[in-house]
Scaffold this active site. Sequence first.
Site, PDB file in Angstrom:
ATOM      1  N   SER A   1       7.351  10.170  18.233  1.00 11.77           N
ATOM      2  CA  SER A   1       8.141  10.535  17.074  1.00 11.77           C
ATOM      3  C   SER A   1       7.555  10.084  15.734  1.00 11.77           C
ATOM      4  CB  SER A   1       9.548   9.950  17.224  1.00 11.77           C
ATOM      5  OG  SER A   1       9.493   8.542  17.175  1.00 11.77           O
TER       6      SER A   1
ATOM      7  N   LYS B   1       7.603   4.809   8.302  1.00 16.11           N
ATOM      8  CA  LYS B   1       8.409   5.762   9.071  1.00 16.11           C
ATOM      9  C   LYS B   1       9.846   5.689   8.547  1.00 16.11           C
ATOM     10  CE  LYS B   1       9.469   6.986  13.901  1.00 16.11           C
ATOM     11  NZ  LYS B   1       9.293   6.592  15.307  1.00 16.11           N
TER      12      LYS B   1
ATOM     13  N   SER C   1       6.130   6.394  20.954  1.00 14.32           N
ATOM     14  CA  SER C   1       6.211   7.028  19.639  1.00 14.32           C
ATOM     15  C   SER C   1       5.221   6.524  18.590  1.00 14.32           C
ATOM     16  CB  SER C   1       7.628   6.902  19.080  1.00 14.32           C
ATOM     17  OG  SER C   1       8.469   7.842  19.696  1.00 14.32           O
TER      18      SER C   1
END
Lengths: 476, 95, 485
Positions: C153, C78, C177
């Site tokens: 996210s 990420k 997330s």
Amino acid sequence: MELEPVIGLEVHAQLLTSSKIFCACSTAFGASPNHHTCPICLGMPGVLPVLNRRVVEYALRMAIATNCVINRKNYFARKNYFYPDLPKGYQISQYASPLAEHGYVEIETEGGKKKIGITRIHMEEDAGKLIHDETNPMSYVDFNRTGVPLIEIVSEPDIRSAEEAVQYLRTLRDILVYLEICDGNMEEGSFRCDANISLRPRGQKEFGTRTELKNMNSFRHVQRALEYEIKRQMFIIESGGEVVQETRLWDESQGVTYAMRGKEEAHDYRYFPDPDLVAVFIDENWIAQVRSTLPELPGAKKQRFMEEYGLSTYDAGVLTSDRFLAEYFEKCAQKCQQPKSAANWIMGDLLKLVNEDKRTIKECPVTPEHLAEIINLISEGTISGKIGKEILEEAYSTGEAPRAIVEKKGLVQITDERFIAEVIERVIAHHPEQVAQYRAGKEKVFGFFVGQVMKETQGKANPKLVNDLLREKLKN
Amino acid sequence: MKITKNEVLYVAHLARLELTDEEVDRFTLQLNDILLYMEKLNSVDTSEIEPMSHAITLNNAFREDVVLPSISPELALANAPEAQGDFFRVPKVIE
Amino acid sequence: MELCEYTAHELSKKLRKKEVSAKEVLDSVFRRIEKVEGKVHAYISLMRETAYEQANEADLRLSKGESTELTGIPIALKDICCTKGFPTTCGSRILERFIPPYDATVIEKLRAAGAIFVGKANMDEFAMGSSTETSYFGITANPWNLERIPGGSSGGSAAAVAAHECIGAIGSDTGGSIRQPAALCGVVGLKPTYGRVSRFGLIAFASSLDQIGPITKDVEDCAIFMNHLAGYDPRESTSVPEPVPDYRDFLNREIKGWTVGVPKEYFIEGIDPEVEEIVRRAISTLEGVGARIEEISLPHTPFCVATYYIIAPAEASSNLARYDGVKYGYRSPDGRDLLEMYRKTRAQGFGDEVKRRIIIGTYVLSAGYYEAYYKKASQVRALIRRDFDLAFEKCDVILTPTTPTAAFKLGEKREDPIQMYLSDIFTISANLAGIPGIAVPGGFTKEGLPVGIQFLGNHFQEGKLLQIAHAFEREARIEKRRPDL
């Protein structure tokens, strides 16, 4: 209506740790710009602070030395505001729960001892430095100072004059230096002071409107700025005006305070507990351990010097103003057993030599034992006071032992009465004119004769003998 | 209204965010909805509750007072939008 | 089957047996990326060059027998994890050209384990979002239905795993997330206990809630990743010096006799009937292997979203103050003085959702509102945590749906913040309480969208979560499907 000033001081002291409060960068002063920085003190994304244990220990020393109550569990908070010298957009400080509260220090005033309350002592990080370009609309940022550990010491509004304020600051600084946690250098900014000041009619409890004074870089600045501000506020009130609550800066060259430019923003720092740091928990053991390492503090030492050595308030004050000077004195006094002489020699000739040389007492080449030896040589009559001074100078430049210098140079005092009498007779015979003047009542001429005798004996004649014999011989 | 346009402007100034008129209008409406939703917390009795600012209870995480090498000024300044010499450069502060 | 479709544990065996090389596995992953990335857009940037260098090193290590189970395994990171010398954007324009001079601790650990970094995965800007639609670098599509959001996210990480554009991925979880996108993409995602995995080098959203964790194709891979991610880090003050077990030891164990709590507050109005049915099915599966199901109560559940949307923005408003155009990242060219530079830099550098949260966060901390909002929320947070403490006195783990619905349509909730915030309703509580949670695939809706089951455990009980998740994965025998790309 008599107006009385009400003053409270906020002092920031840089702590003498090797590394910064939340990262391992050096705290050394004077490095090239941005040479003592890392991702943590530059506030880069994702990096995290870890508290330097020594910061807590040093702050604890000050808290204990100023009689504070230690908060067993205290927290760091974020103080949020934007400024280019603040890389994270917040300063890590303490707010709702500071390290220590409710302390005091004692200061000397004309009216005797006075307690000044300490509201709180807390730990925080210093900001960087912003340099403004004089010719371009630009500023330059150096983050070397960012993250240098500070303690903020906030006083109660107990101070009533500029003199008291300076006395309080000196007391705080002496304690910090004694504790070896701050170098106390106001010019380099390692010891900084802001003042809150207001006036009120004597006897009234409520405070008047205060101003905050900044930009005072020495004790003298503090004194002058406060004196100026007291006069300024007094003038406003007495002419029926109202003091405006504002921040004012001291201008040393003009000798005035002036309001900071522009409209001052209402501060809304949005303090909240810093989620990146955990609570600092201080148990009894830790406090006891720090307490056991505290040196005797200046106030207590001064009192003891007066009682134990019979020194005057002034002498005890000078000798305890520096921890190492006090140590020097004690060693010397114990060795020679003549504390008053030791005090006089140290405060006079020795400090003169050291100061001229721009050294500190710690770097003095004459050991306290050697100074004690000089004092003993004089008191046992081996040398005169004057020779003593010469020996001190010699010892200062060579580091040699006084007794060795005396022997090497043959400086032993002449106490042979017959020999001195012979010299005196010679001097009298050579100066009939002066003899006549003396006998006609001109007492001053006596010194001339002493000088001549000392010259003849290269200063080695015992002064008391010279005096006594001269008077006797001149009488006839 | 829980929050007015002026409050949104004040808060945006504190946060150093320039907002367009459209954003001020929209955020004011959305923030009102959000703050209204948060009103439900008022029904919880928290009079005896210590605020919790950490998910876990830890004390005294320290590092020792040891200096380690800093990064080079070149690296410190490598990401700077503007630099001059070894300094970060910013537009002048107007007070 | 292409190499990129295998799990890490399967590939690790092949690599160690020299059946395949790390380079061949990486080739397969990049071929897949070439084929599907145009549709999915899981990545912000690819690290092709360094990935092949890492593959060479991995092959060398494998040939010397010095490998770990992650050696030679291509993973997605990420773009919230700082990577030394490689751009790290956090999905924001304000960090568009930021190159960190340091690695996050987890990145150091993964490098040391010999994992291969394929690229930086897309995400909601500063992890603020539940759909990966707030990224400055474009939206990511759900591999199971390109019209749908992948969740967020960590939507890029979950989509990359589901689309086989990597073998496993690293995500971060502040309010769900990791678990929410894992559930919506039909993969496994674990949010560890707060303090279990180092946050050093994780770009902060809400520091008291953020936690890094793995997104993987199955539970066994999840255990392998946790073995390499977990552990005390002296660079983080909130890191917990708790010993790390071998998480693989919890696999293939029975859960007979366990008490599984099912909180009644999680079966609310608004939960999709298909989702509820899949969860009920999961409950009977577990009963079938000897678990005892007990209805429990977490009475402060209705307050989680409100609490979270005060605390997280408050911390974020402060964490994001450092993006001011002075030291790194974007600076507006239009600022003539400092104040204008600040205001324009942040106005142009941040997107809508980030601005909205900065304003909420600043507001709830500002003079006059701190007590009513921030302090109140911090107190309710304590009650939420207490709910869990009490619940775990009675049960081993808690079972809930991961999300109220399967993946919603792109754009559907973009203009309605509260509806968007409510999609985190089942995942937020774990972050507030600091406890671990895992999302595992529970089945598919009629439309063919994945639905996730969430297990929550007590602090540092990741092992238990892996144990029950593995047992469930084994017993539920969810049909193996491939996203049609």
